[in-house]
Design a protein around this motif. Structure first.
Motif, PDB file in Angstrom:
ATOM      1  N   ASP A  18       9.872 -30.081 -33.988  1.00 11.71           N
ATOM      2  CA  ASP A  18      10.568 -30.876 -34.813  1.00 11.71           C
ATOM      3  C   ASP A  18       9.632 -32.259 -34.865  1.00 11.71           C
ATOM      4  O   ASP A  18       8.758 -32.508 -34.211  1.00 11.71           O
ATOM      5  N   ASP A  19      10.130 -33.257 -35.852  1.00 17.07           N
ATOM      6  CA  ASP A  19       9.346 -34.335 -36.062  1.00 17.07           C
ATOM      7  C   ASP A  19       7.898 -34.364 -36.225  1.00 17.07           C
ATOM      8  O   ASP A  19       7.158 -34.980 -35.568  1.00 17.07           O
ATOM      9  N   GLY A  20       7.671 -33.109 -36.999  1.00 20.19           N
ATOM     10  CA  GLY A  20       6.194 -32.701 -37.151  1.00 20.19           C
ATOM     11  C   GLY A  20       5.308 -33.964 -37.541  1.00 20.19           C
ATOM     12  O   GLY A  20       4.121 -33.862 -37.640  1.00 20.19           O
ATOM     13  N   ASP A  21       5.796 -35.045 -38.287  1.00 22.38           N
ATOM     14  CA  ASP A  21       4.989 -36.121 -38.740  1.00 22.38           C
ATOM     15  C   ASP A  21       4.796 -37.155 -37.731  1.00 22.38           C
ATOM     16  O   ASP A  21       3.870 -38.070 -37.980  1.00 22.38           O
ATOM     17  N   SER A  22       5.361 -37.127 -36.692  1.00 22.12           N
ATOM     18  CA  SER A  22       5.012 -38.134 -35.528  1.00 22.12           C
ATOM     19  C   SER A  22       3.712 -37.987 -35.022  1.00 22.12           C
ATOM     20  O   SER A  22       3.297 -36.821 -35.046  1.00 22.12           O
ATOM     21  N   PRO A  23       3.208 -38.942 -34.687  1.00 23.61           N
ATOM     22  CA  PRO A  23       1.410 -38.846 -34.081  1.00 23.61           C
ATOM     23  C   PRO A  23       1.423 -37.659 -33.116  1.00 23.61           C
ATOM     24  O   PRO A  23       0.318 -37.060 -33.290  1.00 23.61           O
ATOM     25  N   ALA A  24       2.236 -37.605 -32.146  1.00 25.18           N
ATOM     26  CA  ALA A  24       2.151 -36.730 -31.009  1.00 25.18           C
ATOM     27  C   ALA A  24       2.148 -35.390 -31.576  1.00 25.18           C
ATOM     28  O   ALA A  24       1.436 -34.306 -31.466  1.00 25.18           O
ATOM     29  N   ALA A  25       3.230 -34.961 -32.616  1.00 21.99           N
ATOM     30  CA  ALA A  25       3.385 -33.636 -33.125  1.00 21.99           C
ATOM     31  C   ALA A  25       2.213 -33.147 -33.997  1.00 21.99           C
ATOM     32  O   ALA A  25       1.895 -32.123 -34.066  1.00 21.99           O
ATOM     33  N   ALA A  26       1.809 -34.242 -34.921  1.00 19.29           N
ATOM     34  CA  ALA A  26       0.825 -33.812 -35.957  1.00 19.29           C
ATOM     35  C   ALA A  26      -0.535 -33.751 -34.995  1.00 19.29           C
ATOM     36  O   ALA A  26      -1.238 -32.839 -35.151  1.00 19.29           O
ATOM     37  N   ALA A  27      -0.840 -34.373 -34.002  1.00 20.23           N
ATOM     38  CA  ALA A  27      -2.142 -34.105 -32.904  1.00 20.23           C
ATOM     39  C   ALA A  27      -1.915 -32.708 -32.440  1.00 20.23           C
ATOM     40  O   ALA A  27      -2.999 -32.276 -32.649  1.00 20.23           O
ATOM     41  N   PHE A  28      -0.941 -32.569 -32.025  1.00 23.75           N
ATOM     42  CA  PHE A  28      -0.645 -31.148 -31.374  1.00 23.75           C
ATOM     43  C   PHE A  28      -1.012 -30.036 -32.294  1.00 23.75           C
ATOM     44  O   PHE A  28      -1.823 -29.098 -31.981  1.00 23.75           O
ATOM     45  N   THR A  29      -0.629 -30.142 -33.447  1.00 29.23           N
ATOM     46  CA  THR A  29      -0.588 -29.212 -34.775  1.00 29.23           C
ATOM     47  C   THR A  29      -2.017 -29.140 -34.935  1.00 29.23           C
ATOM     48  O   THR A  29      -2.527 -27.840 -35.304  1.00 29.23           O
ATOM     49  N   THR A  30      -2.495 -30.122 -35.277  1.00 29.61           N
ATOM     50  CA  THR A  30      -4.094 -30.122 -35.750  1.00 29.61           C
ATOM     51  C   THR A  30      -4.893 -29.579 -34.724  1.00 29.61           C
ATOM     52  O   THR A  30      -5.825 -28.881 -35.011  1.00 29.61           O
ATOM     53  N   ALA A  31      -4.865 -30.221 -33.341  1.00 31.63           N
ATOM     54  CA  ALA A  31      -5.594 -29.350 -32.240  1.00 31.63           C
ATOM     55  C   ALA A  31      -5.535 -28.087 -32.247  1.00 31.63           C
ATOM     56  O   ALA A  31      -6.394 -27.430 -32.178  1.00 31.63           O
ATOM     57  N   LEU A  32      -4.235 -27.485 -32.448  1.00 32.06           N
ATOM     58  CA  LEU A  32      -4.049 -26.086 -32.257  1.00 32.06           C
ATOM     59  C   LEU A  32      -4.842 -25.378 -33.432  1.00 32.06           C
ATOM     60  O   LEU A  32      -5.493 -24.140 -33.010  1.00 32.06           O
ATOM     61  N   LEU A  33      -4.692 -25.907 -34.701  1.00 30.12           N
ATOM     62  CA  LEU A  33      -5.418 -25.241 -35.898  1.00 30.12           C
ATOM     63  C   LEU A  33      -6.936 -25.497 -35.820  1.00 30.12           C
ATOM     64  O   LEU A  33      -7.533 -24.542 -36.125  1.00 30.12           O
ATOM     65  N   ARG A  34      -7.375 -26.492 -35.113  1.00 23.71           N
ATOM     66  CA  ARG A  34      -8.705 -26.505 -34.986  1.00 23.71           C
ATOM     67  C   ARG A  34      -9.197 -25.478 -34.020  1.00 23.71           C
ATOM     68  O   ARG A  34     -10.349 -25.030 -33.900  1.00 23.71           O
ATOM     69  N   ALA A  35      -8.485 -25.421 -32.677  1.00 26.57           N
ATOM     70  CA  ALA A  35      -8.916 -24.401 -31.703  1.00 26.57           C
ATOM     71  C   ALA A  35      -8.839 -22.873 -32.332  1.00 26.57           C
ATOM     72  O   ALA A  35      -9.854 -22.242 -32.187  1.00 26.57           O
ATOM     73  N   ARG A  36      -8.030 -22.678 -33.235  1.00 33.92           N
ATOM     74  CA  ARG A  36      -8.034 -21.229 -33.815  1.00 33.92           C
ATOM     75  C   ARG A  36      -9.320 -21.379 -34.651  1.00 33.92           C
ATOM     76  O   ARG A  36      -9.626 -20.290 -35.070  1.00 33.92           O
ATOM     77  N   ARG A  37      -9.406 -22.409 -35.477  1.00 36.48           N
ATOM     78  CA  ARG A  37     -10.663 -22.233 -36.257  1.00 36.48           C
ATOM     79  C   ARG A  37     -11.741 -22.058 -35.583  1.00 36.48           C
ATOM     80  O   ARG A  37     -12.678 -21.404 -36.116  1.00 36.48           O
ATOM     81  N   ALA A  38     -12.069 -22.797 -34.500  1.00 38.59           N
ATOM     82  CA  ALA A  38     -13.246 -22.622 -33.956  1.00 38.59           C
ATOM     83  C   ALA A  38     -13.463 -21.314 -33.296  1.00 38.59           C
ATOM     84  O   ALA A  38     -14.539 -20.872 -33.382  1.00 38.59           O
ATOM     85  N   LEU A  39     -12.447 -20.540 -33.086  1.00 40.74           N
ATOM     86  CA  LEU A  39     -12.539 -19.230 -32.514  1.00 40.74           C
ATOM     87  C   LEU A  39     -13.028 -18.349 -33.531  1.00 40.74           C
ATOM     88  O   LEU A  39     -13.806 -17.510 -33.407  1.00 40.74           O
ATOM     89  N   ALA A  40     -12.239 -18.406 -34.857  1.00 39.17           N
ATOM     90  CA  ALA A  40     -12.513 -17.521 -35.759  1.00 39.17           C
ATOM     91  C   ALA A  40     -13.878 -17.812 -36.411  1.00 39.17           C
ATOM     92  O   ALA A  40     -14.660 -16.944 -36.814  1.00 39.17           O
ATOM     93  N   ASP A  41     -14.488 -19.116 -36.341  1.00 34.63           N
ATOM     94  CA  ASP A  41     -15.892 -19.308 -36.718  1.00 34.63           C
ATOM     95  C   ASP A  41     -16.933 -18.960 -35.731  1.00 34.63           C
ATOM     96  O   ASP A  41     -18.102 -18.693 -36.221  1.00 34.63           O
TER      97      ASP A  41
END
Length: 636
Positions: A259-282
């Motif tokens: 929840d509160d996905g726009d909060s800085p900590a939530a946004a940082a968590f979501t973007t980090a997770l997606l970057r980690a997935r992207r790095a694996l895929a690449d």
């Protein structure tokens, strides 16, 4: 009350995303909507549905204090806590890599000789082979996240939280044990080696990466913080993958609801997770999909955080969610307000008096709230307690809301600024100011009147779910705008100042007349309308008239004043009456009493018919005179 009337499409999509799939990672689901649109309710519904079937955590990073709100680690700890207390059979989640990272971060490895830092790291890792020492460390980590995990215990049982956290710490540690004998643990070489290759084929030494992590985690540079976040997110995904290895019949993914996905900590968590997935895929496709489904909420700010280094997401409306095939890196679903039929279904949860039909209640409630979920729920509860208010929404909105001394119309405005940064009272004041403007372009002329530090660049002004429409002509959510106008009506001096400013800066004659009407100059506006009617094609005149009359004037609550009783039966007099009854009958949802609405409609029909005699083309006016509309917010 049944909370998910009209939300079946979203619920179905979350269910499909939670199904385990070997075809690839499930996209992160971003549910966008304005405050009060039911996003948090969706997450609570999903947690309740799934918590006994799969490991499920509901995390609210918006509760972090301002000095912590950029940190991913509390969100990671809260996620680990929520997943560890989940009552789901068959999911033995082991967070070995995450804990090794936390040991390195806590070992104070920065600023010392490389040889000493290696020895210090090894000493720390060895020290936490002791079960009691590791349990104490994990307990401290989980305590840092306990305030972010929703619904850990039932309401009123907060006293058991310390026991629950202590038990969760024991569970996390015991899942690391490879033998039930003794109190010493063994960290696996596989987990230590992971920090060297990170499932990407990297050629590093795992211990050296942990030493670097322990140093960088205490630095403030954004680029270093990002790399720390990405490593922690990668460790979480690797732990989850390793935990479910060998579960061939696993039907469901691990479910994290953020929840509160726009909060800085939530946004940082979501973007980090997606970057980690992207790095694996690449870099390496051999790890297989991770077993994580992430659903987060947003008011539209998160999309800007994610857009930089990620492929564009699919964007679907909530009504299309059930038919959407989950694919890609992330998926945006734009939440929608409840339809009239949804509100009708909600009214069935209430027992109404014999002389009050549920459909009648639904019609007037939807006319007021436009289907805004939280406001609809509040108004239905009030009408359940006081059914007579169905004929007096003006009194309902002027009466106190849940907070004594705060009128309901101000209470209903609060969800629209929820989650925005700033003092709530300042945000509400700014929203009330902006409600005077017809669209975002017009609102720019009020920017210097907004309280500090709110500017044209602030989310309150740029919020894509609060303002909707084509570009600069975006408009505020209709309920927010109406409630803002009512708040302005309580302050006559402010009303006059704002609409005076807008009239002075009007970009055309139609806008000028619109503001003049709201300033109370109905006589002058009526006279100019009649002059225009004599020279303009009638269709063009009606288009201008509709713009001039599309805003209600909440200050006018007397039927006779609205319908212009006593005005001469001249073209100007008829135009004067239309300027009163059309905004009231067609655009003011607080006029719900049938006799008053019938009177307004009769007055309008007569006025349209009389004005047709001075028009270049009488047909369009006579057509409007023949119409008969129902009650509520309508258009002539």
């Amino acid at each position: 009350m049944r909370v998910f009337v009209g939300r079946n499409g979203l619920v179905t999509l979350v269910d499909r995303l939670t199904e385990a799939s070997g075809a690839g990672n499930r996209p992160v689901l971003v549910v966008e909507g304005c405050g009060g649109s039911g996003r948090t309710t969706l997450l609570h519904h999903a947690q309740k549905k799934w918590q006994h079937r799969t490991a499920t955590a509901l995390v609210s990073p918006g509760r972090l204090k301002s000095d912590e709100n950029r940190a991913v680690r509390p969100v990671l700890a809260a996620t680990m806590l929520g997943l560890s207390v989940a009552d789901a059979p068959g999911y033995r989640l082991v967070f070995e890599r995450v804990l090794l990272a936390e040991i390195a971060i806590g070992a104070e490895l920065g600023g010392i000789d490389p040889g000493d830092s290696l020895a210090k790291l090894r000493e720390a890792i060895n020290r936490y082979r002791d079960r009691d020492a590791l349990t104490k460390l994990v307990h401290g980590l989980l305590e840092g996240g306990v305030g972010l995990v929703a619904n850990l215990v039932p309401a009123g049982l907060a006293a058991v939280l310390p026991t629950l956290v202590a038990r969760a710490a024991e569970v996390v540690v015991d899942r690391l044990r490879r033998s039930r004998r003794g109190t010493r643990l063994t960290w696996s070489g596989e987990a230590l080696d992971w920090f060297g290759h990170q499932d990407q084929g990297l050629p590093h030494n795992g211990e050296q990466v942990l030493i670097q992590l322990g140093d960088r985690a205490h630095k403030e540079e954004p680029a270093l913080r990002r790399e720390v976040d990405d490593l922690l997110a990668g460790a979480l995904l690797a732990d989850l993958r390793h935990s479910v290895t060998g579960l061939t019949d696993r039907p469901w993914n691990v479910l994290v609801l953020l929840d509160d996905g726009d909060s800085p900590a939530a946004a940082a968590f979501t973007t980090a997770l997606l970057r980690a997935r992207r790095a694996l895929a690449d870099t390496h496709g051999g790890t297989g999909p991770d077993p994580l489904t992430l659903v987060t909420t947003s008011g539209g700010v998160l999309v800007r955080e994610l857009a930089g280094g990620l492929p564009a997401p699919a964007v679907v409306a909530e009504s299309e969610a059930a038919a959407t095939e989950p694919a890609g890196t992330w998926l945006r679903v734009l939440s929608e307000d409840l339809r009239l039929t949804d509100v009708e279904n909600l009214t069935k949860n209430h027992f109404w008096p014999n002389d009050l039909a549920g459909a009648t209640v639904a019609g007037v409630v939807h006319g007021l709230t436009r289907g805004h979920p939280e406001s609809t729920s509040y108004v239905l509860r009030r009408l359940h307690d006081e059914p007579a208010l169905v004929h007096d929404f003006d009194r309902l909105l002027r009466s106190d809301g849940p907070t004594p001394g705060v009128p309901a119309h101000r209470h209903l405005l609060r969800p629209f600024v929820r989650g925005h940064r700033g003092r709530p009272d300042s945000l509400l004041d700014a929203l009330v100011t902006l409600s005077a403007a017809r669209d975002r372009l017009e609102a720019q002329g009020l920017a210097d009147l907004l309280p500090d530090p709110i500017t044209l660049d602030s989310p309150l002004f740029t919020h894509p779910t609060l303002w909707t429409g084509p570009g600069p002509t975006d408009r505020l959510h209709p309920l927010a705008r109406y409630l803002g106008l009512r708040a302005l009506a309580d302050d006559p001096d402010r009303w006059t100042a704002l609409f005076g400013r807008l009239r002075a800066s009007a970009h055309d004659k139609t806008a000028e007349l619109r503001h003049a009407r709201l300033l109370g100059d109905r006589d002058a506006v009526a006279a100019q309308l009649v002059e225009l009617l004599r020279v303009l094609p009638t269709d063009q005149w009606l288009a201008r008239f509709d713009v001039i009359t599309e805003d209600p004037d909440p200050r006018e609550r007397d039927v006779d004043v609205v319908r212009g009783v006593g005005r001469p039966k001249t073209p100007v007099g008829h135009a004067y009456r239309l300027l009163g009854v059309v905004p009231a009958a067609c655009y003011d949802p607080c006029w719900t009493e049938e006799d008053a609405l019938s009177t307004f409609h009769d007055t309008a029909r007569q006025a349209y018919a009389q004005l047709s005699e001075v028009a270049l083309d009488s047909g369009p006016l006579l057509e409007r005179a023949r119409r008969r509309h129902g009650t509520g917010v309508i258009a002539w």
